[in-house]
Design a protein around this motif. Structure first.
Motif, PDB file in Angstrom:
ATOM      1  N   LEU A 102       8.449 -17.332  15.511  1.00 49.95           N
ATOM      2  CA  LEU A 102       9.396 -16.345  16.025  1.00 49.95           C
ATOM      3  C   LEU A 102       9.869 -15.519  14.838  1.00 49.95           C
ATOM      4  O   LEU A 102      10.700 -15.957  14.046  1.00 49.95           O
ATOM      5  CB  LEU A 102      10.577 -17.059  16.691  1.00 49.95           C
ATOM      6  CG  LEU A 102      11.635 -16.194  17.366  1.00 49.95           C
ATOM      7  CD1 LEU A 102      11.030 -15.392  18.500  1.00 49.95           C
ATOM      8  CD2 LEU A 102      12.777 -17.063  17.878  1.00 49.95           C
ATOM      9  N   ASN A 113      11.388 -14.040  22.300  1.00 51.11           N
ATOM     10  CA  ASN A 113      12.223 -15.166  22.680  1.00 51.11           C
ATOM     11  C   ASN A 113      12.664 -15.074  24.128  1.00 51.11           C
ATOM     12  O   ASN A 113      12.633 -16.061  24.873  1.00 51.11           O
ATOM     13  CB  ASN A 113      13.442 -15.253  21.764  1.00 51.11           C
ATOM     14  CG  ASN A 113      14.252 -16.520  21.988  1.00 51.11           C
ATOM     15  OD1 ASN A 113      13.727 -17.621  21.980  1.00 51.11           O
ATOM     16  ND2 ASN A 113      15.549 -16.355  22.207  1.00 51.11           N
ATOM     17  N   ARG A 127      13.560 -22.714  21.627  1.00 53.16           N
ATOM     18  CA  ARG A 127      13.588 -22.308  20.219  1.00 53.16           C
ATOM     19  C   ARG A 127      14.053 -23.451  19.340  1.00 53.16           C
ATOM     20  O   ARG A 127      14.993 -24.168  19.675  1.00 53.16           O
ATOM     21  CB  ARG A 127      14.518 -21.114  20.022  1.00 53.16           C
ATOM     22  CG  ARG A 127      14.518 -20.613  18.560  1.00 53.16           C
ATOM     23  CD  ARG A 127      15.495 -19.464  18.372  1.00 53.16           C
ATOM     24  NE  ARG A 127      16.881 -19.901  18.387  1.00 53.16           N
ATOM     25  CZ  ARG A 127      17.530 -20.423  17.335  1.00 53.16           C
ATOM     26  NH1 ARG A 127      16.905 -20.585  16.181  1.00 53.16           N
ATOM     27  NH2 ARG A 127      18.796 -20.773  17.432  1.00 53.16           N
ATOM     28  N   LEU A 171       9.038 -21.130  18.506  1.00 53.83           N
ATOM     29  CA  LEU A 171       9.159 -21.316  19.948  1.00 53.83           C
ATOM     30  C   LEU A 171       8.116 -22.340  20.363  1.00 53.83           C
ATOM     31  O   LEU A 171       6.957 -22.252  19.949  1.00 53.83           O
ATOM     32  CB  LEU A 171       8.918 -19.994  20.690  1.00 53.83           C
ATOM     33  CG  LEU A 171      10.016 -18.934  20.568  1.00 53.83           C
ATOM     34  CD1 LEU A 171       9.548 -17.620  21.167  1.00 53.83           C
ATOM     35  CD2 LEU A 171      11.291 -19.399  21.269  1.00 53.83           C
TER      36      LEU A 171
END
Length: 274
Positions: A34, A43, A53, A58
């Motif tokens: 991410l 996200n 997360r 992720l």
């Protein structure tokens, strides 16, 4: 003139390791980094597809012979507190909420250590030191908050939630609390309070992480009305939690990795022109 090309997220799979929720099973995760200017969009999109997360990663469970871990969220408009949950709110009326930027403090870490040592002494986070804790709280490329709950009578920090703010809700990334107050049901209280925060902000969902039918550690999530789970590539309302017991342990219950990745819907990674 230099042009920066958008980077398509790359997905990877972790090596199998013992499952922390179900005995005699192996855990495997599908994950991607991410990062970059598209982090918020990625996200938001992947959270709506069952991903969670952890710092700058992720991930989603992708076990080879089990799909028992079900991403869970609460539909705020459908939630109705039970009598027990109303009593939990009443018992914690002395707590004061404070939402801050994601910044780690000594008080947070001390509470975190007490929580782990009492509740999860043999878990994967048991050896985390203060620097790793700070990284968990502070290393976030998206809009995150630390929601602290302090005792108004003593000023003592009692509970903490690291919470992401998504387009369609709040995601409770990680929560911990005073383990010596079992009668207060602090974990339940924080979820109830986040439902209220989401309602006040006009956000439709509170994302809870994974619900694992058959796991005593995760069973509490099924006690919330308005619960939805991500199953077979769509969100489904949970009318009877028992309907999901044992249904995802078949060796053919998990799609091949290539098929899983092919079915992930990615957001538009091109920046919006002004």
């Amino acid at each position: 003139m230099r042009h920066t090309l958008p980077i398509t997220p790359q997905f990877y799979v972790t090596a199998p390791q013992p499952c922390p929720y179900l005995a005699d099973r192996l855990e495997r995760k599908l994950f991607t980094a991410l990062q970059g200017e598209g982090a918020e969009r990625l996200n938001n999109s992947l959270s709506q597809q069952g991903f969670r997360r952890s710092q700058n990663v992720l991930y989603r469970p992708s076990c080879s012979d089990c799909s028992a871990c079900l991403s869970a969220r609460i539909d705020v408009s459908a939630f109705r507190p039970s009598k027990s949950q109303k009593r939990t709110v009443k018992r914690n009326e002395h707590l004061e909420r404070r939402a801050t930027s994601p910044w780690a403090t000594d008080d947070q870490f001390e509470l975190f250590r007490r929580y782990l040592d009492t509740r999860h002494a043999d878990g994967g986070m048991a050896d985390m030191d203060v620097f790793e804790f700070a990284a968990m709280i502070e290393e976030t490329p998206i809009r995150s908050r630390v929601v602290e709950y302090s005792d108004a009578r003593t000023g003592n920090l009692t509970a903490v939630s690291l919470t992401d703010v998504l387009d369609d809700g709040l995601s409770m990334v990680y929560s911990f609390y005073d383990p010596h107050q079992p009668q207060s049901s602090l974990g339940t209280y924080m979820i109830l309070d986040h439902i209220e925060i989401a309602r006040e902000a006009g956000l439709p969902y509170v994302y809870l992480g994974y619900w694992v039918p058959g796991s005593s550690k995760m069973g509490y999530k099924a006690k919330f009305s308005g619960l939805e789970i991500y199953y077979k590539r769509r969100w489904q309302k949970v009318k009877n939690p028992r309907d999901f017991d044992g249904m995802s342990h078949h060796p053919l219950s998990t799609d091949p990795i290539a098929e899983q990745v092919a079915n992930i819907q990615l957001p538009d990674i091109h920046p919006t022109k002004g």
